[in-house]
Every structure is written in structure tokens, then in C-alpha cells.
Write a protein that holds these residues in place. Structure first.
Motif, PDB file in Angstrom:
ATOM      1  N   MET A  53       0.825  -1.205   0.000  1.00 22.58           N
ATOM      2  CA  MET A  53       0.000   0.000   0.000  1.00 22.58           C
ATOM      3  C   MET A  53       0.858   1.253   0.000  1.00 22.58           C
ATOM      4  O   MET A  53       1.875   1.327   0.690  1.00 22.58           O
ATOM      5  CB  MET A  53      -0.888   0.048   1.255  1.00 22.58           C
ATOM      6  CG  MET A  53      -1.877  -1.066   1.388  1.00 22.58           C
ATOM      7  SD  MET A  53      -2.860  -0.799   2.875  1.00 22.58           S
ATOM      8  CE  MET A  53      -1.563  -0.714   4.100  1.00 22.58           C
ATOM      9  N   GLN A  54       0.426   2.208  -0.771  1.00 21.16           N
ATOM     10  CA  GLN A  54       0.983   3.558  -0.713  1.00 21.16           C
ATOM     11  C   GLN A  54      -0.164   4.474  -0.315  1.00 21.16           C
ATOM     12  O   GLN A  54      -1.152   4.599  -1.029  1.00 21.16           O
ATOM     13  CB  GLN A  54       1.559   3.954  -2.066  1.00 21.16           C
ATOM     14  CG  GLN A  54       2.331   5.260  -2.053  1.00 21.16           C
ATOM     15  CD  GLN A  54       2.931   5.553  -3.412  1.00 21.16           C
ATOM     16  OE1 GLN A  54       2.234   6.023  -4.310  1.00 21.16           O
ATOM     17  NE2 GLN A  54       4.204   5.248  -3.574  1.00 21.16           N
ATOM     18  N   LEU A  55      -0.026   5.099   0.851  1.00 18.84           N
ATOM     19  CA  LEU A  55      -1.135   5.829   1.455  1.00 18.84           C
ATOM     20  C   LEU A  55      -0.773   7.304   1.623  1.00 18.84           C
ATOM     21  O   LEU A  55       0.167   7.639   2.339  1.00 18.84           O
ATOM     22  CB  LEU A  55      -1.456   5.207   2.825  1.00 18.84           C
ATOM     23  CG  LEU A  55      -2.684   5.705   3.577  1.00 18.84           C
ATOM     24  CD1 LEU A  55      -3.958   5.324   2.832  1.00 18.84           C
ATOM     25  CD2 LEU A  55      -2.705   5.131   4.983  1.00 18.84           C
ATOM     26  N   LYS A  56      -1.501   8.159   0.922  1.00 12.90           N
ATOM     27  CA  LYS A  56      -1.347   9.607   1.104  1.00 12.90           C
ATOM     28  C   LYS A  56      -2.367  10.063   2.138  1.00 12.90           C
ATOM     29  O   LYS A  56      -3.567   9.891   1.933  1.00 12.90           O
ATOM     30  CB  LYS A  56      -1.548  10.331  -0.227  1.00 12.90           C
ATOM     31  CG  LYS A  56      -0.489   9.981  -1.264  1.00 12.90           C
ATOM     32  CD  LYS A  56      -0.743  10.692  -2.587  1.00 12.90           C
ATOM     33  CE  LYS A  56       0.302  10.289  -3.617  1.00 12.90           C
ATOM     34  NZ  LYS A  56       0.035  10.950  -4.939  1.00 12.90           N
ATOM     35  N   ASP A  68     -13.842   7.830   3.535  1.00 17.69           N
ATOM     36  CA  ASP A  68     -14.094   7.966   4.976  1.00 17.69           C
ATOM     37  C   ASP A  68     -12.975   8.698   5.707  1.00 17.69           C
ATOM     38  O   ASP A  68     -13.222   9.433   6.667  1.00 17.69           O
ATOM     39  CB  ASP A  68     -14.281   6.583   5.613  1.00 17.69           C
ATOM     40  CG  ASP A  68     -15.585   5.916   5.193  1.00 17.69           C
ATOM     41  OD1 ASP A  68     -16.470   6.638   4.676  1.00 17.69           O
ATOM     42  OD2 ASP A  68     -15.717   4.697   5.379  1.00 17.69           O
ATOM     43  N   PHE A  69     -11.723   8.496   5.263  1.00 18.05           N
ATOM     44  CA  PHE A  69     -10.579   9.032   6.002  1.00 18.05           C
ATOM     45  C   PHE A  69      -9.829  10.128   5.245  1.00 18.05           C
ATOM     46  O   PHE A  69      -8.767  10.568   5.690  1.00 18.05           O
ATOM     47  CB  PHE A  69      -9.601   7.902   6.353  1.00 18.05           C
ATOM     48  CG  PHE A  69     -10.126   6.943   7.389  1.00 18.05           C
ATOM     49  CD1 PHE A  69      -9.951   7.193   8.740  1.00 18.05           C
ATOM     50  CD2 PHE A  69     -10.817   5.801   7.009  1.00 18.05           C
ATOM     51  CE1 PHE A  69     -10.430   6.313   9.697  1.00 18.05           C
ATOM     52  CE2 PHE A  69     -11.309   4.910   7.954  1.00 18.05           C
ATOM     53  CZ  PHE A  69     -11.115   5.167   9.306  1.00 18.05           C
ATOM     54  N   ASP A  70     -10.384  10.555   4.105  1.00 15.35           N
ATOM     55  CA  ASP A  70      -9.773  11.619   3.312  1.00 15.35           C
ATOM     56  C   ASP A  70      -8.341  11.254   2.899  1.00 15.35           C
ATOM     57  O   ASP A  70      -7.424  12.069   2.957  1.00 15.35           O
ATOM     58  CB  ASP A  70      -9.778  12.940   4.094  1.00 15.35           C
ATOM     59  CG  ASP A  70      -9.481  14.140   3.191  1.00 15.35           C
ATOM     60  OD1 ASP A  70      -9.736  14.040   1.975  1.00 15.35           O
ATOM     61  OD2 ASP A  70      -8.984  15.160   3.703  1.00 15.35           O
ATOM     62  N   THR A  71      -8.154  10.005   2.504  1.00 15.83           N
ATOM     63  CA  THR A  71      -6.852   9.516   2.073  1.00 15.83           C
ATOM     64  C   THR A  71      -6.867   9.243   0.572  1.00 15.83           C
ATOM     65  O   THR A  71      -7.912   9.313  -0.078  1.00 15.83           O
ATOM     66  CB  THR A  71      -6.497   8.205   2.809  1.00 15.83           C
ATOM     67  OG1 THR A  71      -7.597   7.280   2.685  1.00 15.83           O
ATOM     68  CG2 THR A  71      -6.220   8.463   4.282  1.00 15.83           C
ATOM     69  N   SER A  72      -5.713   8.908   0.047  1.00 13.62           N
ATOM     70  CA  SER A  72      -5.591   8.474  -1.350  1.00 13.62           C
ATOM     71  C   SER A  72      -4.677   7.249  -1.349  1.00 13.62           C
ATOM     72  O   SER A  72      -3.500   7.353  -1.012  1.00 13.62           O
ATOM     73  CB  SER A  72      -5.003   9.585  -2.217  1.00 13.62           C
ATOM     74  OG  SER A  72      -4.826   9.140  -3.550  1.00 13.62           O
ATOM     75  N   THR A  73      -5.235   6.107  -1.709  1.00 10.07           N
ATOM     76  CA  THR A  73      -4.521   4.841  -1.560  1.00 10.07           C
ATOM     77  C   THR A  73      -4.296   4.169  -2.906  1.00 10.07           C
ATOM     78  O   THR A  73      -5.188   4.117  -3.743  1.00 10.07           O
ATOM     79  CB  THR A  73      -5.313   3.868  -0.658  1.00 10.07           C
ATOM     80  OG1 THR A  73      -5.687   4.535   0.547  1.00 10.07           O
ATOM     81  CG2 THR A  73      -4.478   2.655  -0.304  1.00 10.07           C
ATOM     82  N   THR A  74      -3.084   3.650  -3.092  1.00  7.22           N
ATOM     83  CA  THR A  74      -2.768   2.791  -4.225  1.00  7.22           C
ATOM     84  C   THR A  74      -2.265   1.474  -3.668  1.00  7.22           C
ATOM     85  O   THR A  74      -1.371   1.452  -2.821  1.00  7.22           O
ATOM     86  CB  THR A  74      -1.686   3.418  -5.123  1.00  7.22           C
ATOM     87  OG1 THR A  74      -2.102   4.717  -5.542  1.00  7.22           O
ATOM     88  CG2 THR A  74      -1.444   2.554  -6.352  1.00  7.22           C
ATOM     89  N   VAL A  75      -2.849   0.370  -4.132  1.00  9.27           N
ATOM     90  CA  VAL A  75      -2.531  -0.950  -3.589  1.00  9.27           C
ATOM     91  C   VAL A  75      -2.144  -1.892  -4.717  1.00  9.27           C
ATOM     92  O   VAL A  75      -2.864  -2.002  -5.723  1.00  9.27           O
ATOM     93  CB  VAL A  75      -3.735  -1.547  -2.824  1.00  9.27           C
ATOM     94  CG1 VAL A  75      -3.370  -2.912  -2.243  1.00  9.27           C
ATOM     95  CG2 VAL A  75      -4.191  -0.615  -1.720  1.00  9.27           C
ATOM     96  N   ALA A  90      -6.582  -0.086  -6.727  1.00  8.50           N
ATOM     97  CA  ALA A  90      -6.006  -1.410  -6.522  1.00  8.50           C
ATOM     98  C   ALA A  90      -5.722  -2.052  -7.876  1.00  8.50           C
ATOM     99  O   ALA A  90      -6.543  -1.976  -8.784  1.00  8.50           O
ATOM    100  CB  ALA A  90      -6.954  -2.288  -5.702  1.00  8.50           C
ATOM    101  N   PHE A  91      -4.538  -2.657  -8.003  1.00  6.72           N
ATOM    102  CA  PHE A  91      -4.212  -3.332  -9.252  1.00  6.72           C
ATOM    103  C   PHE A  91      -3.384  -4.582  -8.948  1.00  6.72           C
ATOM    104  O   PHE A  91      -2.815  -4.726  -7.858  1.00  6.72           O
ATOM    105  CB  PHE A  91      -3.478  -2.411 -10.220  1.00  6.72           C
ATOM    106  CG  PHE A  91      -2.076  -2.022  -9.797  1.00  6.72           C
ATOM    107  CD1 PHE A  91      -0.969  -2.658 -10.323  1.00  6.72           C
ATOM    108  CD2 PHE A  91      -1.873  -0.983  -8.902  1.00  6.72           C
ATOM    109  CE1 PHE A  91       0.319  -2.300  -9.947  1.00  6.72           C
ATOM    110  CE2 PHE A  91      -0.584  -0.600  -8.526  1.00  6.72           C
ATOM    111  CZ  PHE A  91       0.509  -1.264  -9.055  1.00  6.72           C
ATOM    112  N   SER A  92      -3.312  -5.468  -9.918  1.00  7.49           N
ATOM    113  CA  SER A  92      -2.569  -6.710  -9.762  1.00  7.49           C
ATOM    114  C   SER A  92      -1.598  -6.866 -10.932  1.00  7.49           C
ATOM    115  O   SER A  92      -1.539  -6.019 -11.830  1.00  7.49           O
ATOM    116  CB  SER A  92      -3.526  -7.904  -9.698  1.00  7.49           C
ATOM    117  OG  SER A  92      -4.191  -8.054 -10.941  1.00  7.49           O
ATOM    118  N   LEU A  93      -0.849  -7.958 -10.933  1.00  9.43           N
ATOM    119  CA  LEU A  93       0.149  -8.179 -11.969  1.00  9.43           C
ATOM    120  C   LEU A  93      -0.461  -8.169 -13.361  1.00  9.43           C
ATOM    121  O   LEU A  93       0.120  -7.613 -14.296  1.00  9.43           O
ATOM    122  CB  LEU A  93       0.869  -9.509 -11.714  1.00  9.43           C
ATOM    123  CG  LEU A  93       1.896  -9.928 -12.767  1.00  9.43           C
ATOM    124  CD1 LEU A  93       3.021  -8.908 -12.858  1.00  9.43           C
ATOM    125  CD2 LEU A  93       2.458 -11.310 -12.435  1.00  9.43           C
TER     126      LEU A  93
END
Length: 284
Positions: A88-91, A149-156, A191-194
Motif C-alpha cells: 500500500m501507498q497511502l497519502k 471515509d478518512f480523506d486519504t488516497s490509496t494505491t494498492v 487497486a491493481f494486480s500483476l
């Protein structure tokens, strides 16, 4: 590798509780630091040691998080079954409710085996395989909801399921590199995969070395608009109606743009082979 094994290999090093304040190499292991002067090492040794013992802003207790030691320090972990690793990369916002966010993660993932942050913005989730694991689409929805909900920006990056053995840390290292290289190339996906990036990731070096591709790329003028069209068509599996909606463009207007592009280049973005070729050209 343990800190004792490092001392055997590098007897000029020392062990201390705090990081070096000078230019010495500091490797954090089990809440301690192995310190050695860089001038006693070759450049290749420094790079190898830094890769084996990545620096972390967080001091991670390996007894509490055995997966950290297994993935990064080659310690043994006694487990059966297959597991996937989600990077995870969480801003975060300034007023981030981290405890509440972490509680939400543990509630959402019933098969979570371990979870820790490597630094302020990057974390690892390890999930055991069952017949009820979330799909990629469900994970996308979960992290979009958490972001709202948490005002974040996530890349997984959602790794593949692999059995626990001596190969898994090496497979994880490759997944780390894929995440690092490909996270910025995806648009509109939390979210992404290979499979989402495999075509680009495994062909980019060959494309960069190809004289044909370099020459063709110079001859083919791809405007910003057409690049956006190519990306949108690619992410929508060539579906023109979905791509037009994504681009805020009328379907007939998109058809017109595609016809003009075909007249100019001989490449039809309605054909999947031509679309794949153009996608590789603009992402290489």
C-alpha cells in the motif's frame, strides 16, 4: 541474515542501539543498528546491503511482526498454506486518524496474518488464501470507501497467492519492483494486480531497445488528446461507449477521432492488436 552473521562477515562493524549520525552505513535489524564505515566497503556491497536491509522510518518489532523478518531479513516462519502480499501507498491528510484506519483494516480483512507500516506512507498487508478472499474489484471498492471515509488516497498492489517457502521473499522483491515501476502508470485505479501491468512491465525493456519502435515512435505524432483516448480505450477493454463516458466525450465524437487517427496512421484503435501496439508506444 542476522546481525551476528553480519559481524562475522564484517568484523570492523559494530552494533549499537541508535543510528549513526555520520556518513557510516547504518542497517537496522531487530531494533538495533549494524554500523560500518562506507570506505571499508565496495560500492556493490553497499548497494547489496541496503537492498537486503532497507531503511525504515518505523522500528518494526519482528516478534510482533514475524512476516517483516521473513520478507526482509531472511528469518524463518513456520506456516502452512498460501498467502498474498498487498503493498500500500497511502497519502494521508494532516489530521489522519491512523488508529481508527488500522482498526478498520483489521475488521475488513478476517484472514489478515500480519499488517505493518514500513514508513510513514507505505504499508504491507499479508492475507491467507481461503475460498472467500476479496476479488480485485472488491478490493478496489474497499479502498475507495476507506479513502472517502478518512480523506486519504490509496494505491494498492495486490500480489499473487504463493506458498510459504524460501522462494517467497524473492518473489516479494520482484513484486516490490513492479509496484514501484507501475503505480504511476495506472489512472483511476486504487487497486491493481500483476495482470493489469504485466504487458507493459515485461515488454518495456525490449521496446526501449528496438530501433523499429524508436523510428516508428518518431514518425507517429501522438497528441495529448489521442494519448488520453488510447489509455481510456485500453482501460475499458476497447469499449467505445465506456471510453467516451470516461473521456466526457460524445460517442460520435470519439468515433470521428478514431477515424481521423486511422486515416493519418493506418492504425485502427477499434482493433485490439492496434490498440495494444499504441498503448505500448505511449507507456514505454
Amino acid at each position: 541474515m542476522t546481525i551476528e552473521e553480519l559481524m562475522e562477515l564484517y568484523p570492523l562493524g559494530k552494533i549499537q542501539k541508535t543510528e549513526s549520525t555520520g556518513d557510516d552505513l547504518s542497517l537496522r535489524i531487530d531494533e538495533k543498528y549494524f554500523i560500518i564505515a562506507k570506505e571499508t566497503l565496495q560500492e556493490t556491497e553497499i548497494r547489496l546491503l541496503e537492498k537486503m536491509f532497507p531503511s525504515n522510518d518505523y522500528c518494526i518489532n519482528q516478534k510482533k511482526h514475524p512476516w517483516f523478518g521473513y520478507l526482509f531479513n531472511q528469518t524463518i516462519i513456520e506456516l502452512q498454506g498460501s498467502f498474498r502480499i498487498m503493498q500500500m501507498q497511502l497519502k494521508k491528510p494532516k489530521a489522519f486518524l491512523q488508529t481508527e484506519w488500522e482498526n478498520s483494516i483489521t475488521e475488513i480483512f478476517p484472514n489478515l496474518q500480519d499488517f505493518f507500516f514500513l514508513n510513514e506512507n507505505n504499508g504491507i498487508l499479508i492475507e491467507k488464501y481461503t475460498k472467500k478472499n476479496y476479488t480485485l474489484e472488491e478490493l478496489q471498492s474497499i479502498f475507495l470507501t476507506l479513502d472517502a471515509d478518512f480523506d486519504t488516497s490509496t494505491t494498492v498492489f495486490v500480489g499473487n497467492f504463493f506458498p510459504v517457502n524460501e522462494q517467497l521473499p524473492k518473489l516479494f522483491q520482484e513484486e516490490q519492483q513492479i509496484f514501484k515501476d507501475e503505480a504511476e502508470n495506472l489512472r483511476g485505479k486504487s487497486a491493481f494486480s500483476l495482470s493489469d501491468v504485466a504487458l507493459h512491465y515485461f515488454t518495456k525493456d525490449a521496446l526501449d531497445k528496438s530501433l523499429i519502435i524508436q523510428t516508428f515512435g518518431k514518425q507517429l505524432v501522438l497528441t495529448t488528446e489521442i494519448q488520453q483516448i488510447i489509455l481510456s480505450l485500453w482501460h475499458n477493454q476497447g469499449n467505445i461507449s465506456s471510453a467516451a463516458k470516461d473521456l466526457y466525450m460524445h460517442r460520435n465524437t470519439l468515433h470521428y477521432r478514431l477515424e481521423k487517427f486511422y486515416e493519418q496512421t493506418g492504425l485502427s484503435l477499434k482493433r485490439m492488436d492496434d490498440l495494444v501496439f499504441c498503448y505500448l508506444l505511449i507507456t514505454k
